[in-house]
Write an enzyme that holds these catalytic residues in place. Structure first.
Site, mmCIF file in Angstrom:
data_model
loop_
_atom_site.group_PDB
_atom_site.id
_atom_site.type_symbol
_atom_site.label_atom_id
_atom_site.label_comp_id
_atom_site.label_asym_id
_atom_site.label_seq_id
_atom_site.Cartn_x
_atom_site.Cartn_y
_atom_site.Cartn_z
ATOM 1 N N ASP A 19 -13.130 2.349 1.690
ATOM 2 C CA ASP A 19 -13.243 2.974 2.990
ATOM 3 C C ASP A 19 -11.987 2.562 3.762
ATOM 4 O OD1 ASP A 19 -14.420 4.074 5.428
ATOM 5 O OD2 ASP A 19 -14.700 1.979 6.003
ATOM 6 N N ILE A 20 -11.351 3.479 4.455
ATOM 7 C CA ILE A 20 -10.084 3.173 5.120
ATOM 8 C C ILE A 20 -10.287 2.660 6.543
ATOM 9 C CG2 ILE A 20 -7.926 4.148 5.973
ATOM 10 C CD1 ILE A 20 -7.882 3.902 3.036
#
Length: 285
Positions: A19-20
């Site tokens: 997940d960024i």
């Protein structure tokens, strides 16, 4: 939320997915800074709850964002942000804040939607990614559009070294939709057949066998319990919770956090890189 220590050696994984925003990028600082600098919120009184409590501001943002994502799963994320901004401003108007003109609101909303590229990376992110990239292929699985992600990769994540990118725009839905993870299993297997023991792109492998092989060699790294760890647990995907100690992705989740399961918990990406290097060193690799 429950830590169930994994029995899978870290050296068994070949692909780390991330997940960024919230995990690698300091989403809360980026969001709150962009909102408070905007033309509509910057003029609020210093005593307004949005200015005295970042948690209150972020909770308002998250409530609208989640509703819009759910109703419009194919909307680009920068447009999700713009729509969220408009709803926040409309709430202010409904509570007797000054009226706004529609043209000015649209311009400010679009500016907020484009703010993603300026959101800062956590200080440990890039160096940790470089260290992890020595052991694994790296790829984001992110609720983002391709243009916004390109801005992030050119700025806060310059040098991250991702081998592939998987975005909500590619998939047509937003996590926690299970389709996002199923897309990952299918496309990672096609993109990197050698990582999963396939001699070629699927010859002699049934679809379900391929899926299980791919899933078993992916370790998903994320901060958001609701967006990432709940669906990962549903699918039996191994995961690491990066607990950044913020509001979004953890404290906002309510009862749903009880459905989240993860095999490792760390406080930063640096801590994960340290654990990984120790695990590989123990095996003499």
């Amino acid at each position: 939320m429950t830590l169930v220590p994994s029995s899978t050696p870290l050296t068994n994984f070949t692909l780390l997915t991330f997940d960024i925003y919230g995990t690698l990028i300091d989403q809360e600082t980026g969001l709150s800074t962009a909102l408070l600098r905007s033309s509509h919120l910057s003029t609020l009184a210093p005593t307004h709850p949005y200015k005295t409590s970042r948690s209150t501001l972020l909770r308002a943002f998250a409530a609208h964002e989640r509703a819009i994502q759910s109703a419009h799963p194919t909307m680009l994320y920068r447009d999700i942000l713009a729509s969220t901004y408009k709803r926040i401003v409309q709430d202010l108007v409904a509570h007797n804040e000054p009226q706004v003109d529609e043209e000015g609101l649209e311009e400010a909303a679009q500016d907020f939607g484009r703010s993603v590229a300026s959101w800062p990376a956590f200080p440990d992110t890039v160096d940790a990614l470089k260290r992890l990239g020595k052991r694994y292929k790296l790829a984001p699985l992110s609720n983002i559009d391709r243009e916004s992600l390109a801005g992030t990769l050119a700025n806060g994540l310059d040098g991250a070294g991702f081998a592939a990118t998987y975005t909500a725009q590619d998939i047509g839905s937003y996590k926690p939709d299970l389709r996002n993870f199923e897309y990952l299993f299918k496309h990672a297997g096609d993109d990197f057949p050698g990582l999963f023991g396939f001699e070629d792109e699927g010859e002699g492998e049934g679809e379900e066998v391929r899926r299980e092989k791919v899933k078993g060699r992916i370790l998903h790294v994320a901060q958001s319990l609701w967006h990432d760890h709940v669906p990962a647990a549903q699918l039996g995907l191994e995961s690491v919770w990066v607990d950044r100690g913020g509001v979004l992705g953890s404290k906002l989740e309510g009862e749903v956090v009880e459905k989240a399961r993860f095999g490792w918990k760390v406080g930063s990406l640096k801590e994960l890189a340290d654990i990984v290097e120790e695990a590989w060193a123990k095996e003499g690799k």
